[in-house]
Scaffold this motif. Structure first.
Motif: not given
Length: 671
Positions: A189-202
């Motif tokens: 879940x935290x990995x999802x949050x970090x990637x979302x903050x970096x703008x890399x979640x599709x």
């Protein structure tokens, strides 16, 4: 590294998901009479909760942004980790009047509902996140991995876990595993949050145009139907081979293993399933399965029937799940795909586990499932005229033999009834002497007694209860008025030994058994003894009663595969002793083709400071059945003096432990 974390989380969740099922089922089994239907009802709960988890995963991935998905899921994980209880408390024990199926569903919801729900969400949710994070190009292999983990849990429990740990220990270890799961899932879940903050979640809006359009409702209904057919066949085949063919312990493992294996193979790679290779052999085997339902030469021959129906299930599931794998959508739609698979599984489970026992007089659901599976081939995409014609012919063939099975059952059986506890029937047949006619009482493939129909012979004891059997000798030993407790009614045959002044108190779990014993057999109404009946699980009933002062307590419930182990434990022995007189006898009927139960009784007796003797009666030339009874008493001298000539030595089992309510090892006592 992220891919490894996601894979570990999926494996851990699926392993725990399947491991908790036998743990909680075994814990509550004694409360509901040790019936195999308890497991079937638990399966319905697990499938419905799995459906709820998949619906949750589908909803949040479609309607919530990554940060809110993470926040909601972390909150639920925290609540579950702080509040869950693996084993239900004693307040959930039934009182005797409620519907056992609904009681089981409620107690499971209250005890492990939230943890099981969150474990159920993991597969589709983590795969959806993996797709959005673009950490794996083959996210559907994660589904194969989850089924592999489920299979590992299924196989390891009876052979590696159950023989070496009490249920309480198993629950504690599972709780530790759940804490590990929450940590792994938190990491994802935290990995999802970090990637979302970096703008890399599709995101849905940013999905590239090459993706296929959303699947239509026709396609989704086909996913549901294929999944439902597989789940229906799984439970129907399990019922058929364990109840109608052979009451062999652990046989239920075989169909579930094959069912999961088909998922593992079909979703691991497309190379395992090809329609052109599977359809013809599957049609031939399913046709043989349908034919065998009404052919006694197949139906009652375990060496033929078990491989036939297990093989038919595997081939059918390879076709059903192979077609599902080939119709899987693009990863952006995978949560909806898994939701429909789960909904189909729940529909199949509810149909066989809850509806069939209430609507069908016998095990007709397998014939229905075979015909339905054949009809589904008519709905497959890219079907040829040959495939459609063959599917229609197979459906008609299966339907024809289903009608023959039903008509044959109606013709051969006098009465057929079905309840939560199984399918019962009575039938009139020639006795072993070839001259007399007897009425038999059967529960699946297990005979629970018979009675001569001729007026001059109907008061004679039969089958397992001859005068030279252990119970027959014990009854003959007692002079004057006798008070007997009898766990397990059957036809009520032992009432034939009743004399004026005697009291025979029967404990019976299934109201349908009592109804048939009273209406189809006359042992109880013909008896000179006063007959008392107590409905409900014997142990629960006896726990509530004042000491009964039994001269003899007969425990007669161990002839099938799903033996009520809770009647054969340290706690059970202590309860029996409270209800028998100081010089009373506890008689255990341990005749069983597959389980050596005499050493279990001997160990229980030794630990309690009691004496035990085995009475084996070969019944040669008498018309009675071969039987084994173990008689247990506080008075070793009196027991040996009375039965020394008739007793046989009990062959001990090295390392056999004392069975308790939270520990037993059926694997150790297999013959």
């Amino acid at each position: 590294m992220t891919r490894l974390l996601f894979a570990a989380t999926i494996f851990c969740s699926a392993f725990l998901l399947f491991l908790i099922q036998p743990i909680v089922s075994k814990h509550i089994l004694p409360w509901f009479g040790g019936s195999a239907s308890v497991w079937a009802t638990c399966m319905v709960f697990f499938q419905v909760t799995l459906l709820a988890g998949y619906a949750y995963a589908d909803w949040i991935t479609r309607h919530l942004p990554p940060r809110l998905q993470a926040g909601l899921h972390l909150s639920l994980l925290a609540v579950s980790a702080l509040t869950f209880s693996v084993l239900a408390g004693p307040d959930w024990k039934p009182h005797g009047s409620e519907d056992p199926a609904w009681r089981i569903l409620l107690l499971l919801s209250a005890s492990i509902g939230l943890p099981y729900f969150l474990l159920s969400t993991t597969g589709p949710l983590i795969q959806a996140w993996a797709s959005r994070l673009q950490i794996s190009a083959a996210v559907y292999r994660f589904y194969s991995l989850s089924n592999l983990a489920s299979l590992a849990a299924l196989v390891s429990y009876p052979f590696l876990i159950e023989p070496h740990a009490a249920v309480s220990t198993q629950a504690s270890v599972w709780s530790g595993g759940y804490v590990l799961f929450t940590l792994l899932c938190t990491g994802c879940t935290l990995s999802l949050v970090r990637r979302a903050a970096a703008g890399s979640v599709e995101t849905e809006a940013g999905k590239h145009a090459a993706d296929e359009p959303a699947p239509g409702w026709r396609r989704q209904l086909l996913w549901l139907a294929l999944s439902a057919a597989g789940s229906w066949l799984l439970l129907a085949v399990t019922n058929h081979i364990t109840q109608n063919i052979a009451a062999i312990p652990f046989l239920w493992l075989l169909p579930l293993t094959l069912y999961l294996l088909s998922f593992v193979l079909c979703f691991e790679s497309d190379r395992w399933y090809a329609r052109r290779r599977f359809m013809l052999p599957t049609a031939l085997v399913l046709g043989a399965c349908a034919w065998g339902l009404q052919n006694h030469a197949v139906a009652f021959n375990a060496k033929l029937a078990v491989p036939l129906y297990a093989g038919g299930l595997f081939l059918a599931c390879m076709c059903l799940h192979g077609e599902l794998a080939q119709m899987r959508p693009a990863p952006r739609h995978l949560t909806r795909f898994y939701l429909m698979l789960s909904l189909g599984g729940a529909i199949g489970g509810i149909g066989v586990g809850l509806l069939a026992p209430r609507l069908l007089a016998s095990y007709y659901e397998l014939g229905l499932g075979l015909a339905a599976a054949a009809l589904l081939a008519l709905l497959l995409p890219r079907r040829t005229l040959l495939l459609a014609g063959g599917a229609a012919a197979l459906a008609l063939f299966c339907g024809f033999f289903l009608t023959k099975q039903i008509s044959q059952g109606l013709r051969e059986a006098r009465r057929m009834e079905r309840s939560f506890y199984g399918a019962l029937r009575t039938q009139d047949v020639l006795a072993a002497d070839g001259r007399s006619v007897v009425r038999q009482f059967l529960h699946g493939s297990i005979k629970h007694g018979e009675q001569y129909l001729a007026a001059e012979r109907r008061r004679e004891p039969t089958t397992y209860y001859g005068p030279d059997s252990g119970i027959g000798l014990a009854l003959d030993l007692r002079q004057g008025p006798r008070r007997l407790g009898l766990i397990g009614l059957g036809t009520g045959t032992l009432a034939a030994y009743g004399r004026k002044g005697d009291v025979f108190r029967f404990y019976e779990l299934d109201p349908h058994v009592l109804h048939l014993a009273q209406t189809e057999f006359s042992f109880m109404r013909d008896s000179a003894a006063r007959i008392e009946t107590v409905m409900g699980d014997a142990r629960l009933s006896m726990e509530k009663e004042a000491p009964q002062g039994f001269d003899i307590l007969a425990v007669d419930a161990f002839s099938g595969d799903a033996i009520p182990v809770h009647l054969l434990t340290r706690e059970a022995i202590a309860l029996y002793l409270r209800h028998v007189k100081p010089d009373g006898i506890i008689a255990f009927h341990v005749t069983n083709r597959f389980l050596a139960l005499a050493p279990v009784v001997e160990r229980l007796a030794e630990e309690a400071g009691l004496a035990s003797v085995l009475i084996s009666d070969d019944a040669e030339g008498t018309g009675f059945a071969v039987t084994d009874w173990v008689l247990v008493s506080r008075d070793a001298q009196a027991l040996n003096d009375a039965f020394d000539e008739a007793s046989s030595p009990i062959e001990s089992i090295p390392g056999l432990g004392v069975w308790r309510d939270d520990y037993n090892n059926l694997f150790q006592v297999l013959k």
